[in-house]
Motif scaffolding. Structure first.
Motif, PDB file in Angstrom:
ATOM      1  N   LEU A   1     -76.004   6.242  36.546  1.00 54.31           N
ATOM      2  CA  LEU A   1     -77.433   6.708  37.166  1.00 54.31           C
ATOM      3  C   LEU A   1     -76.811   7.302  38.160  1.00 54.31           C
ATOM      4  O   LEU A   1     -77.565   8.586  38.362  1.00 54.31           O
ATOM      5  N   LEU A   2     -76.663   7.223  38.967  1.00 52.77           N
ATOM      6  CA  LEU A   2     -76.726   7.722  40.568  1.00 52.77           C
ATOM      7  C   LEU A   2     -75.647   9.003  40.525  1.00 52.77           C
ATOM      8  O   LEU A   2     -76.052   9.601  41.150  1.00 52.77           O
ATOM      9  N   ALA A   3     -74.187   9.069  39.002  1.00 49.73           N
ATOM     10  CA  ALA A   3     -73.868   9.818  39.447  1.00 49.73           C
ATOM     11  C   ALA A   3     -74.365  10.969  38.890  1.00 49.73           C
ATOM     12  O   ALA A   3     -74.555  12.013  39.245  1.00 49.73           O
ATOM     13  N   ARG A   4     -75.659  10.893  38.426  1.00 50.93           N
ATOM     14  CA  ARG A   4     -76.370  11.860  37.158  1.00 50.93           C
ATOM     15  C   ARG A   4     -77.335  12.664  38.647  1.00 50.93           C
ATOM     16  O   ARG A   4     -77.321  13.841  38.795  1.00 50.93           O
ATOM     17  N   LEU A   5     -77.732  11.090  39.097  1.00 48.77           N
ATOM     18  CA  LEU A   5     -78.789  11.659  39.817  1.00 48.77           C
ATOM     19  C   LEU A   5     -77.829  12.569  40.996  1.00 48.77           C
ATOM     20  O   LEU A   5     -78.654  14.393  41.702  1.00 48.77           O
ATOM     21  N   ASN A   6     -76.944  12.475  40.869  1.00 49.18           N
ATOM     22  CA  ASN A   6     -76.043  13.053  42.941  1.00 49.18           C
ATOM     23  C   ASN A   6     -75.673  14.305  41.881  1.00 49.18           C
ATOM     24  O   ASN A   6     -76.215  15.187  42.429  1.00 49.18           O
ATOM     25  N   ARG A   7     -75.319  14.937  40.290  1.00 50.98           N
ATOM     26  CA  ARG A   7     -74.976  15.677  39.668  1.00 50.98           C
ATOM     27  C   ARG A   7     -76.196  16.834  39.732  1.00 50.98           C
ATOM     28  O   ARG A   7     -76.350  17.912  40.130  1.00 50.98           O
ATOM     29  N   GLU A   8     -77.526  16.160  39.529  1.00 56.75           N
ATOM     30  CA  GLU A   8     -78.585  17.334  39.600  1.00 56.75           C
ATOM     31  C   GLU A   8     -79.197  17.754  40.884  1.00 56.75           C
ATOM     32  O   GLU A   8     -79.982  18.357  40.739  1.00 56.75           O
ATOM     33  N   THR A   9     -78.938  16.761  41.635  1.00 58.52           N
ATOM     34  CA  THR A   9     -79.446  16.796  43.076  1.00 58.52           C
ATOM     35  C   THR A   9     -78.981  17.863  43.164  1.00 58.52           C
ATOM     36  O   THR A   9     -79.062  18.985  44.150  1.00 58.52           O
ATOM     37  N   HIS A  10     -77.593  18.289  42.789  1.00 60.42           N
ATOM     38  CA  HIS A  10     -76.768  19.680  43.439  1.00 60.42           C
ATOM     39  C   HIS A  10     -76.573  20.650  42.942  1.00 60.42           C
ATOM     40  O   HIS A  10     -76.836  22.027  43.328  1.00 60.42           O
ATOM     41  N   VAL A  11     -77.126  20.756  41.384  1.00 62.51           N
ATOM     42  CA  VAL A  11     -77.235  21.865  40.487  1.00 62.51           C
ATOM     43  C   VAL A  11     -78.796  22.246  41.165  1.00 62.51           C
ATOM     44  O   VAL A  11     -78.464  23.611  40.528  1.00 62.51           O
ATOM     45  N   GLN A  12     -79.506  21.584  41.202  1.00 59.74           N
ATOM     46  CA  GLN A  12     -81.338  21.644  40.917  1.00 59.74           C
ATOM     47  C   GLN A  12     -81.819  22.020  42.224  1.00 59.74           C
ATOM     48  O   GLN A  12     -82.735  21.729  41.964  1.00 59.74           O
ATOM     49  N   VAL A  13     -81.677  21.266  43.054  1.00 58.83           N
ATOM     50  CA  VAL A  13     -82.110  20.742  44.360  1.00 58.83           C
ATOM     51  C   VAL A  13     -81.790  21.615  45.695  1.00 58.83           C
ATOM     52  O   VAL A  13     -80.785  21.458  45.868  1.00 58.83           O
TER      53      VAL A  13
END
Length: 214
Positions: free
Chosen positions: A21-33
């Motif tokens: 879950l944290l890995a997905r949030l990490n990736r999503e943050t770097h791609v979308q935020v």
């Protein structure tokens, strides 16, 4: 002679991995935020989790939620009846934060507040065991003085980005004339001289200041 990057990679390779879950949030943050580097990330996240497990806090306060990564890490060490209050100024991040808190099953353990911490924190009638300050750096001293009276004796404060990309270091003293650098440097000096606490500055990522209230 090894480089700091080599040492960091080795340290990352020998640190427990983040959850899926944290890995997905990490990736999503770097791609979308925007400003994704504000995310605590793997190594610092595991340290926050480790410190939280060591303290076993009943009440945690976080100033500066961003996308929720650090809140999820800090919540890992809460007592069974523990609660984490986290304050984020940007309302556009609320939906993402709420979604990941829900996926983690922590809706009853993490309470998100949207707004200015200077107005919100005084209304929280809590005694804090652990506080993480990772908001606008120019107000570090304001937040510190705001929360320190509410921290229990023996409680802890963690303040992020106290190296400020190295600009607080002495050889940058002339070149680093921006107000944020001056504020971070002055804050670090204040804590070093503060007889109410003891402190250790860790050169992890952009600098993490560990403070224990006496």
């Amino acid at each position: 002679m090894y480089s700091p990057d080599d040492a960091q990679r080795y340290a990352d390779d020998h640190t427990s991995p983040e959850s899926a879950l944290l890995a997905r949030l990490n990736r999503e943050t770097h791609v979308q935020v925007l400003h994704a580097r504000m995310l605590s990330g793997h190594a610092q996240g595991r340290l926050l989790s480790m410190l939280s497990h060591m303290v076993q806090p009943r009440r945690v306060l976080e100033l500066g939620t961003f996308t929720g990564y650090s809140a999820l890490c800090l919540a890992e060490g809460l007592t069974p009846d523990g609660l984490l209050h986290t304050v984020e100024q940007n309302p556009e991040l609320a939906g993402r934060i709420g979604r990941y808190v829900a996926e983690a099953g922590l809706e009853d353990r993490i309470q998100l507040h949207i707004g200015d911490a200077r107005q919100l924190v005084p209304a929280l009638a809590e005694t804090w065991d652990l506080v993480f300050i990772d908001a606008d750096k120019i107000n570090n001293d304001t937040y510190y003085e705001l929360v320190l009276p509410q921290v229990r004796p023996g409680g802890f404060l963690l303040i992020d980005n106290v190296l400020w990309n190295g600009k607080v270091l002495p050889f940058h003293a002339v070149k680093s004339a921006d107000k944020d650098t001056h504020a971070v440097r002055a804050f670090n000096a204040k804590v070093q001289a503060d007889v109410r606490v003891e402190n250790v500055l860790l050169p992890l990522r952009d600098g993490l200041l560990l403070v224990r209230k006496l």
